[in-house]
Design an enzyme around this catalytic site. Structure first.
Site, PDB file in Angstrom:
ATOM      1  NE  ARG A 185       6.611  -1.716  10.236  1.00 22.11           N
ATOM      2  CZ  ARG A 185       5.494  -1.656   9.521  1.00 22.11           C
ATOM      3  NH1 ARG A 185       5.462  -1.010   8.375  1.00 22.11           N
ATOM      4  NH2 ARG A 185       4.409  -2.258   9.962  1.00 22.11           N
ATOM      5  CE  LYS A 233      -2.227  -1.200   3.807  1.00 20.01           C
ATOM      6  NZ  LYS A 233      -1.853  -2.576   4.193  1.00 20.01           N
ATOM      7  NE  ARG A 240       1.961  -6.317  11.261  1.00 17.77           N
ATOM      8  CZ  ARG A 240       3.069  -6.140  10.541  1.00 17.77           C
ATOM      9  NH1 ARG A 240       4.180  -6.778  10.868  1.00 17.77           N
ATOM     10  NH2 ARG A 240       3.060  -5.327   9.507  1.00 17.77           N
ATOM     11  NE  ARG A 257      -4.161  -2.043  10.210  1.00 14.66           N
ATOM     12  CZ  ARG A 257      -3.081  -1.583   9.566  1.00 14.66           C
ATOM     13  NH1 ARG A 257      -2.993  -0.339   9.183  1.00 14.66           N
ATOM     14  NH2 ARG A 257      -2.086  -2.394   9.324  1.00 14.66           N
ATOM     15  NE  ARG A 300       6.973  -3.835   5.974  1.00 14.16           N
ATOM     16  CZ  ARG A 300       5.646  -3.641   6.042  1.00 14.16           C
ATOM     17  NH1 ARG A 300       5.032  -2.890   5.163  1.00 14.16           N
ATOM     18  NH2 ARG A 300       4.950  -4.230   6.986  1.00 14.16           N
TER      19      ARG A 300
END
Ligand code: ADP
Length: 188
Positions: free
Chosen positions: A134, A14, A146, A89, A128
């Site tokens: 992160r 996104k 998640r 969300r 990522r």
């Protein structure tokens, strides 16, 4: 004023697609994940609250992100439009967004949903993790939480927006440019 939502599971791309849309259509990109990470970096009270939840793979409370979006819209009265990334969300957030736009005499332009399966979600997040620092991208059980939260809390938004004729899907597999071309075809 245009209001797009970029929708999809974590790691769908996104943020990447949003930056391409910003270049081509001069829209403002608002990522609730980025805004929350900024709060954490700045060591604010809100950031401290959010960090614990984010690091566990859980969502932060609706009111926090709703407030952030409301003030971001107010802070940018002269833009052509917005791309929301990571918001809404939950169905509650979607309802609040509808009211936020209605009170300004505006409405949502459309939801662009980037479709990738759970296996690809895991691969993309793992990749990522090698590029960005992160905590929520590094541990398998956090990633699993998640994905679980996405299916239970976020996926119901698909029906919410289908009912309003605002929901459009693009295949999220392939090269970044190919996916962007699919998005451009949709929004013209
Ligand atoms: P990703 O799409 O990879 O999950 P984001 O940067 O969009 O990453 O979000 C990171 C985290 O920030 C989420 O896992 C969640 O904890 C929190 N977050 C972001 N947006 C929202 C939102 N709209 N509502 C609740 N929590 C959010």
């Amino acid at each position: 004023m245009k209001y797009f939502i970029l929708f999809g599971p974590p790691g769908a791309g996104k943020g990447t697609q949003a930056s391409l849309m910003v270049e081509k259509y001069s829209l403002l990109h608002i990522s609730t994940g980025d805004l929350l990470r900024k709060e954490i970096e700045n060591g604010t009270e809100l950031g401290r609250q959010a960090k614990t939840l984010i690091d566990q793979g859980n969502l932060v409370p609706d009111e926090i992100v709703e407030g952030m979006i409301d003030s971001q819209i107010d802070a940018h009265p002269h833009v052509k439009g917005f791309i929301f990334d990571g918001f809404p969300r939950t169905v509650a957030q979607a309802e609040v967004l509808e009211r936020m736009l209605a009170k300004r005499g505006h409405q949502l332009t459309g939801v662009i949903s980037i479709i990738i399966d759970d296996e690809m979600v895991k691969q993309r997040i793992k990749f990522r993790a090698t590029q960005e620092n992160r905590v929520d991208d590094t541990k398998d059980e956090i990633i699993a939480t998640r994905i679980k939260n996405y299916h239970s809390k976020t996926e119901p938004l698909i029906d919410f927006y289908k009912k309003r004729d605002k929901y459009f899907e693009v295949n999220g597999a392939g090269a970044i440019k190919e996916i962007f071309e699919r998005i451009c075809k949709l929004i013209g």
